[in-house]
Design a protein around this motif. Structure first.
Motif, short mmCIF file in Angstrom:
data_model
loop_
_atom_site.label_atom_id
_atom_site.label_comp_id
_atom_site.label_asym_id
_atom_site.label_seq_id
_atom_site.Cartn_x
_atom_site.Cartn_y
_atom_site.Cartn_z
N ALA A 263 35.43 30.04 14.50
CA ALA A 263 34.01 30.30 13.72
C ALA A 263 34.60 30.11 12.21
N PHE A 264 34.95 28.68 12.16
CA PHE A 264 35.31 28.30 10.70
C PHE A 264 34.26 27.76 10.13
N ASP A 265 34.30 27.68 8.83
CA ASP A 265 33.00 27.20 7.82
C ASP A 265 32.54 25.92 8.34
N ALA A 266 31.33 26.01 8.04
CA ALA A 266 30.49 24.74 8.49
C ALA A 266 30.34 23.83 7.17
N ASP A 267 31.31 23.42 6.62
CA ASP A 267 31.34 22.64 5.26
C ASP A 267 30.55 21.33 5.44
N SER A 268 29.88 20.89 4.49
CA SER A 268 29.11 19.88 4.65
C SER A 268 30.09 18.53 4.67
N ASN A 269 31.28 18.63 4.37
CA ASN A 269 32.17 17.44 4.44
C ASN A 269 32.67 17.45 5.71
N ALA A 275 39.04 20.82 11.38
CA ALA A 275 40.33 21.81 11.55
C ALA A 275 40.05 22.51 12.85
N ALA A 276 38.74 22.97 13.23
CA ALA A 276 38.41 23.93 14.33
C ALA A 276 38.69 23.10 15.84
N GLN A 277 38.52 21.78 15.70
CA GLN A 277 38.65 20.98 16.80
C GLN A 277 40.11 20.57 17.04
N CYS A 278 40.73 20.50 16.07
CA CYS A 278 42.20 20.22 15.85
C CYS A 278 42.90 21.56 16.84
N LEU A 279 42.45 22.73 16.00
CA LEU A 279 43.18 23.94 16.50
C LEU A 279 42.81 24.15 17.98
N ARG A 286 48.18 24.81 25.09
CA ARG A 286 48.70 25.84 25.57
C ARG A 286 48.38 26.86 26.50
N GLY A 287 47.43 26.37 27.13
CA GLY A 287 46.40 27.24 28.07
C GLY A 287 45.54 28.22 27.68
N VAL A 288 45.13 28.16 26.25
CA VAL A 288 44.19 29.05 25.90
C VAL A 288 42.89 28.48 25.89
N ALA A 289 41.90 29.14 26.40
CA ALA A 289 40.55 28.63 26.32
C ALA A 289 39.73 28.58 25.08
N THR A 290 39.14 27.99 24.51
CA THR A 290 38.40 28.08 23.27
C THR A 290 36.85 27.71 23.37
N ARG A 291 36.09 28.11 22.26
CA ARG A 291 34.68 27.60 22.00
C ARG A 291 34.57 27.49 20.56
N LEU A 292 33.78 26.44 20.36
CA LEU A 292 33.49 26.19 18.88
C LEU A 292 32.21 26.89 18.47
N ILE A 293 32.14 27.46 17.53
CA ILE A 293 30.82 28.18 17.14
C ILE A 293 30.15 27.46 16.11
N SER A 294 29.06 26.84 16.31
CA SER A 294 28.29 26.02 15.46
C SER A 294 27.41 26.78 14.49
N LEU A 295 27.75 26.99 13.07
CA LEU A 295 27.14 27.79 12.16
C LEU A 295 26.12 26.37 11.51
N PRO A 296 24.96 26.90 10.96
CA PRO A 296 24.14 26.22 10.47
C PRO A 296 24.82 25.29 9.01
N GLU A 297 24.47 24.14 8.67
CA GLU A 297 25.40 23.41 7.74
C GLU A 297 25.32 23.95 6.51
#
Ligand SMILES: [Zn+2]
Length: 323
Positions: A263-269, A275-279, A286-297
């Motif tokens: 749940a990283f910042d949804a910065d306008s840029n 960064a979240a996608q890269c992480l 490394r075998g860890v499942a992830t989900r990206l939370i989409s906050l309002p812009e």
């Protein structure tokens, strides 16, 4: 320094803790509680560095060097024995100092209306949370006197980065959060840099001991995001203090079977999302499942709640998060 004082120093600084604080990672367990990992003293591609935490000794099968924590400090920092002792004494001295400083800042919080008002503005009001995070306030100009009265020499305060060379408090009008071996200060004044740490590592993941007990963990980039989620009942939250994770933080996320919600910042840029996608890729490898939370812009978890979002709304974001 006599034999006894040397032994005391070694007892107070366990080798394993010192190595890990310098980003060493145990890679493979051996018998009798010993560990192998990459050697931090030479270019190493296969773990050849053996650590015995019970005896507080290390040995490298690659470069053939070994010894105790003092020997390690000599080799790692490339200094002489006496300088290694000085570095370790300094290392040992900082923890109690930071503990006292954090205690002082906690006492100040209720005494300064501007600090409480700022917390409210960031949606933070629960006494339980303030206690849990040991949130404090640095009004500036009185920490030095307090610590020196407790017997800490000015030179130690300078070395820890709490006081400037000229002897003034470094943290001035900042909300303060104690970290592992550091203090984070958020400025109340728009004219000062918003974020400030003491020199040295930012430590591991914030709140990890609690969060790691859950099969699903929410990772945020700022402590105010952590605070608002914890307050809303999401006790499976942890914080990396920025979008760049250090080696220790990465290792922590990978230390068990779990799903990590980013749940990283949804910065306008788009920098937070990048960064979240890269992480997410790094963790995936490394075998860890992830989900990206989409906050309002334009929102981070903190502002999401301040602008009217509640726990149910955030729960919905978790359920809608994409792999
Ligand atoms: Zn080596």
């Amino acid at each position: 320094m006599n034999r006894e004082a040397l032994d005391d120093l070694k007892h107070q600084i366990p080798l394993m803790g010192y190595l890990q604080a310098h980003d060493w990672q145990p890679a493979r367990p051996l018998s009798r509680g010993r560990w192998m990992g990459l050697c931090p003293l030479h270019e190493d591609h296969q773990p050849s560095f053996l650590v015995d935490p019970n005896k507080d000794l290390f040995y490298c099968y690659g470069c053939g060097r070994g010894g105790d924590v003092i020997r390690f400090a000599e080799l790692y920092h490339q200094v002489k024995f006496s300088q290694a002792l000085a570095l370790l004494r300094q290392w040992r001295g900082v923890e109690p100092l930071l503990h006292e400083a954090a205690r002082f800042y906690c006492i100040q919080l209720d005494r300064h209306a501007e600090a409480v008002a700022y917390l409210l503005q960031r949606g933070i009001h629960s006494p339980e949370l303030i206690e849990h995070m040991r949130i404090g306030y640095a009004p500036g100009g009185c920490l030095r006197g307090w610590l020196m009265q407790l017997g800490h020499p000015l030179e130690s305060l300078r070395r820890a980065g709490l006081v400037t060379g000229a002897g003034y408090d470094v943290y001035l009008r900042r909300i303060v959060f104690p970290l592992e071996g550091n203090l984070y200060g958020r400025s109340l004044s728009a004219s000062a840099p918003p974020h400030r740490f003491l020199p040295g590592s930012k430590g591991g993941l914030y709140g990890w001991e609690q969060a790691r007990q859950y099969p699903e963990v929410i990772l945020v980039e700022g402590l105010f995001d952590y605070a608002i989620l914890w307050q809303a009942g999401f006790h499976n939250v942890t914080c990396s203090l920025g979008t760049h994770l250090n080696a220790r933080q990465l290792r922590q996320l990978c230390d068990g079977l779990r799903t990590v919600y980013l749940a990283f910042d949804a910065d306008s840029n788009g920098s937070g999302q990048q960064a979240a996608q890269c992480l997410s890729r790094t963790l995936g490898e490394r075998g860890v499942a992830t989900r990206l939370i989409s906050l309002p812009e334009g929102h981070d978890p903190n502002s999401f709640f301040i602008s009217g979002g509640n726990a149910q709304d955030f729960q919905r974001l978790l359920e809608e998060a994409c792999p």
